[in-house]
Design an enzyme around this catalytic site. Structure first.
Site, mmCIF file in Angstrom:
data_model
loop_
_atom_site.group_PDB
_atom_site.id
_atom_site.type_symbol
_atom_site.label_atom_id
_atom_site.label_comp_id
_atom_site.label_asym_id
_atom_site.label_seq_id
_atom_site.Cartn_x
_atom_site.Cartn_y
_atom_site.Cartn_z
ATOM 1 N N ASP A 1 -70.051 -50.350 -1.820
ATOM 2 C CA ASP A 1 -68.766 -50.130 -1.766
ATOM 3 C C ASP A 1 -68.075 -51.638 -2.041
ATOM 4 O O ASP A 1 -68.555 -52.521 -1.870
ATOM 5 C CB ASP A 1 -68.235 -49.657 -0.183
ATOM 6 N N ARG B 1 -69.349 -47.561 -10.288
ATOM 7 C CA ARG B 1 -68.608 -46.584 -9.724
ATOM 8 C C ARG B 1 -67.409 -46.930 -9.730
ATOM 9 O O ARG B 1 -66.634 -47.939 -9.042
ATOM 10 C CB ARG B 1 -68.950 -46.115 -8.346
ATOM 11 N N ALA C 1 -58.783 -48.158 -2.215
ATOM 12 C CA ALA C 1 -58.254 -47.608 -0.994
ATOM 13 C C ALA C 1 -57.413 -48.580 -0.226
ATOM 14 O O ALA C 1 -56.928 -48.016 0.913
ATOM 15 C CB ALA C 1 -59.298 -46.864 -0.356
ATOM 16 N N THR D 1 -63.171 -39.946 -8.455
ATOM 17 C CA THR D 1 -61.758 -39.528 -8.180
ATOM 18 C C THR D 1 -61.611 -38.157 -7.987
ATOM 19 O O THR D 1 -62.400 -37.256 -8.499
ATOM 20 C CB THR D 1 -60.966 -39.931 -9.376
ATOM 21 N N HIS D 2 -60.668 -37.631 -7.514
ATOM 22 C CA HIS D 2 -60.208 -36.284 -7.411
ATOM 23 C C HIS D 2 -58.983 -35.785 -8.138
ATOM 24 O O HIS D 2 -58.445 -34.884 -8.035
ATOM 25 C CB HIS D 2 -59.785 -35.960 -5.786
ATOM 26 N N GLU E 1 -53.480 -42.385 1.715
ATOM 27 C CA GLU E 1 -53.491 -42.046 0.330
ATOM 28 C C GLU E 1 -52.870 -40.660 0.293
ATOM 29 O O GLU E 1 -52.525 -40.348 -0.897
ATOM 30 C CB GLU E 1 -54.722 -42.204 -0.106
HETATM 31 C C1 LIG Z 1 -67.401 -41.288 -4.396
HETATM 32 C C2 LIG Z 1 -66.102 -42.337 -3.824
HETATM 33 C C3 LIG Z 1 -66.337 -43.434 -3.302
HETATM 34 C C4 LIG Z 1 -65.089 -44.490 -2.943
HETATM 35 N N1 LIG Z 1 -65.421 -45.638 -2.826
HETATM 36 C C5 LIG Z 1 -64.460 -46.555 -2.336
HETATM 37 C C6 LIG Z 1 -64.904 -47.868 -2.185
HETATM 38 O O1 LIG Z 1 -65.967 -48.354 -2.429
HETATM 39 N N2 LIG Z 1 -63.680 -48.550 -2.141
HETATM 40 C C7 LIG Z 1 -62.531 -48.118 -2.303
HETATM 41 O O2 LIG Z 1 -61.606 -49.063 -2.029
HETATM 42 N N3 LIG Z 1 -62.227 -47.084 -2.403
HETATM 43 C C8 LIG Z 1 -63.298 -46.055 -2.522
HETATM 44 N N4 LIG Z 1 -62.960 -44.551 -2.740
HETATM 45 C C9 LIG Z 1 -61.462 -44.393 -2.484
HETATM 46 C C10 LIG Z 1 -60.653 -44.295 -3.626
HETATM 47 O O3 LIG Z 1 -60.485 -45.639 -3.834
HETATM 48 C C11 LIG Z 1 -59.362 -43.577 -3.679
HETATM 49 O O4 LIG Z 1 -58.773 -44.293 -2.411
HETATM 50 C C12 LIG Z 1 -59.616 -42.084 -3.404
HETATM 51 O O5 LIG Z 1 -60.765 -41.326 -4.116
HETATM 52 C C13 LIG Z 1 -58.210 -41.124 -3.506
HETATM 53 O O6 LIG Z 1 -57.832 -41.562 -4.836
HETATM 54 P P1 LIG Z 1 -58.164 -40.438 -5.913
HETATM 55 O O7 LIG Z 1 -58.819 -41.152 -7.215
HETATM 56 O O8 LIG Z 1 -58.722 -39.114 -5.647
HETATM 57 O O9 LIG Z 1 -56.593 -40.324 -6.795
HETATM 58 P P2 LIG Z 1 -55.259 -39.896 -5.952
HETATM 59 O O10 LIG Z 1 -54.226 -40.154 -7.052
HETATM 60 O O11 LIG Z 1 -54.883 -40.655 -4.633
HETATM 61 O O12 LIG Z 1 -55.357 -38.282 -5.611
HETATM 62 C C14 LIG Z 1 -55.578 -37.401 -6.742
HETATM 63 C C15 LIG Z 1 -55.573 -35.978 -5.986
HETATM 64 O O13 LIG Z 1 -56.924 -35.918 -5.083
HETATM 65 C C16 LIG Z 1 -56.491 -35.132 -4.010
HETATM 66 N N5 LIG Z 1 -56.409 -36.339 -2.899
HETATM 67 C C17 LIG Z 1 -56.914 -37.541 -2.908
HETATM 68 N N6 LIG Z 1 -56.864 -38.131 -1.572
HETATM 69 C C18 LIG Z 1 -56.635 -37.392 -0.830
HETATM 70 C C19 LIG Z 1 -56.864 -37.182 0.612
HETATM 71 N N7 LIG Z 1 -57.080 -38.385 1.451
HETATM 72 N N8 LIG Z 1 -56.666 -36.068 1.334
HETATM 73 C C20 LIG Z 1 -56.411 -34.861 0.438
HETATM 74 N N9 LIG Z 1 -56.444 -34.909 -0.894
HETATM 75 C C21 LIG Z 1 -56.629 -35.845 -1.444
HETATM 76 C C22 LIG Z 1 -54.960 -34.816 -4.119
HETATM 77 O O14 LIG Z 1 -54.955 -33.637 -4.402
HETATM 78 C C23 LIG Z 1 -54.525 -35.767 -5.126
HETATM 79 O O15 LIG Z 1 -53.217 -35.321 -5.737
HETATM 80 C C24 LIG Z 1 -63.883 -43.766 -2.966
HETATM 81 C C25 LIG Z 1 -63.860 -42.660 -3.523
HETATM 82 C C26 LIG Z 1 -64.836 -41.747 -4.038
HETATM 83 C C27 LIG Z 1 -64.262 -40.426 -4.431
#
Ligand SMILES: Cc1cc2nc3c(=O)[nH]c(=O)nc-3n(C[C@H](O)[C@H](O)[C@H](O)COP(=O)(O)OP(=O)(O)OC[C@H]3O[C@@H](n4cnc5c(N)ncnc54)[C@H](O)[C@@H]3O)c2cc1C
Length: 303
Positions: free
Chosen positions: A130, A180, A185, A222-223, A288
């Site tokens: 991570d 990745r 976050a 990402t989501h 977030e």
């Molecule tokens: C497999 C994986 C590993 C990760 N590892 C790390 C890491 O090592 N270090 C790090 O800093 N971060 C890590 N993250 C977290 C990442 O940095 C983001 O904070 C997180 O994925 C939310 O961003 P997003 O790309 O989904 O986009 P966003 O723009 O935040 O969200 C896009 C959409 O996803 C959905 N969504 C996103 N977050 C949420 C939530 N909390 N609750 C409900 N719905 C939500 C919503 O529908 C939103 O509109 C990881 C994420 C994933 C998927």
């Protein structure tokens, strides 16, 4: 801005104990965390595997302050790897380097990662690292580089919001790094990290293209549906097939999307956290998405 103030309020001891001890926290925790024990995570991953989705096993916890804490975390990771072998579940193991003593003993941390990567490989899986707060980024990259010669299967998380990330990746181009890509976050200052969603997304898309051209088996974490579509289209343009990249998600978020992509034949993995040290992880998930936090706080105040 909202994220930064939420994160700083959440670090106050009184707020932390109110949330950790409140009965209404439990259902919210359960949405994002598989449970307190390793068996809870094994159960969650077994279920995901049944739907064609792989796991990324995450032992919650970060920032240990003494060698004993680091050694305990390493032992827990080793126990997880043993359990993966016994159960035959399809999962990788993700680690936080501060949990293995990065802040006070970098050489010791490298030894732990070497040991974990060796054990993971012996059972046919690999370690993921991570990425944590910006003060640890340089050392995390150094640990990753130090292990490249022996463990090119280790996957490293990099954060699209950091201004330094494109340059960091350029310096690793010769390694064809296995990355990745995530947005990031943590609460970071504007000097260190891009703050606007549009700019973070643009950098994420650019980095996705870069990784499809220069990386090894990139994972896009990402989501964000638009960025997943961008990845799929960019892979098509680059001639990278479905087997050439992975889509990664967090436990409990956009399950519909996870399943749809798995059903369409994309390689998908879900990050499955477990353990009792869930507080900082949960606060990042709350921050977030302000709607999560509003719902949670309303429940705490009203309930
Ligand atoms: C497999 C994986 C590993 C990760 N590892 C790390 C890491 O090592 N270090 C790090 O800093 N971060 C890590 N993250 C977290 C990442 O940095 C983001 O904070 C997180 O994925 C939310 O961003 P997003 O790309 O989904 O986009 P966003 O723009 O935040 O969200 C896009 C959409 O996803 C959905 N969504 C996103 N977050 C949420 C939530 N909390 N609750 C409900 N719905 C939500 C919503 O529908 C939103 O509109 C990881 C994420 C994933 C998927």
């Amino acid at each position: 801005m909202l994220t930064r103030s939420l994160m700083s309020v959440s670090e106050r001891p009184r707020v932390k104990s109110l949330i950790m001890d409140h009965r209404l926290s439990r259902p919210v925790v359960e949405r994002f965390v598989a449970g307190n024990g390793l068996e809870d995570a094994v159960g969650a991953i077994t279920k995901l595997n049944g739907s064609g989705i792989g796991g990324i096993l995450d032992l919650l916890g970060e920032g240990v302050s003494d060698p004993k804490g680091a050694s305990q975390a390493a032992d827990e990771h080793l126990a997880s790897i043993k359990r993966i072998e016994e159960t035959g579940i399809d999962t990788t193991v993700t680690i936080k380097l501060t949990q293995l003593g990065l802040a006070f003993d970098k050489a010791g941390c490298i030894d732990y990662v070497r040991q974990l990567a060796t054990e993971a490989r012996s059972i046919g899986t690999h370690i993921e690292i991570d990425m944590e707060q910006s003060p640890f980024v340089g050392d995390t990259l150094e640990v990753y580089r130090a292990l490249q010669a022996d463990f090119e299967d280790i996957r490293l998380a990099v954060q699209a919001y950091l201004r330094r990330t494109p340059a960091d990746l350029q310096t690793m181009a010769g390694l064809r790094p296995k990355i990745r890509l995530i947005k990031g976050a943590y609460s970071e200052s504007p000097e260190v990290a891009v703050q606007k969603k549009g700019e973070i997304d643009a950098q994420f898309a650019w980095l996705t293209d870069w990784l499809l051209a220069n990386g090894k088996d990139p994972a896009i974490g990402t989501h964000d549906g638009a960025l997943i579509d961008h990845c799929i289209e960019s892979a098509g343009r680059a001639g990278v097939g479905k087997e050439g990249f992975e889509l990664q998600f967090l436990y409990g978020i956009r399950r519909d999307l996870q399943q749809r992509l798995a059903d369409q034949g994309y390689r998908t993995r879900v990050y499955v956290p477990f353990g009792s040290a869930w507080y900082p992880y949960l606060m990042r998930r709350m921050a977030e998405r302000p709607a999560n936090l509003r719902f949670f706080l309303r429940a705490l105040v009203g309930g």
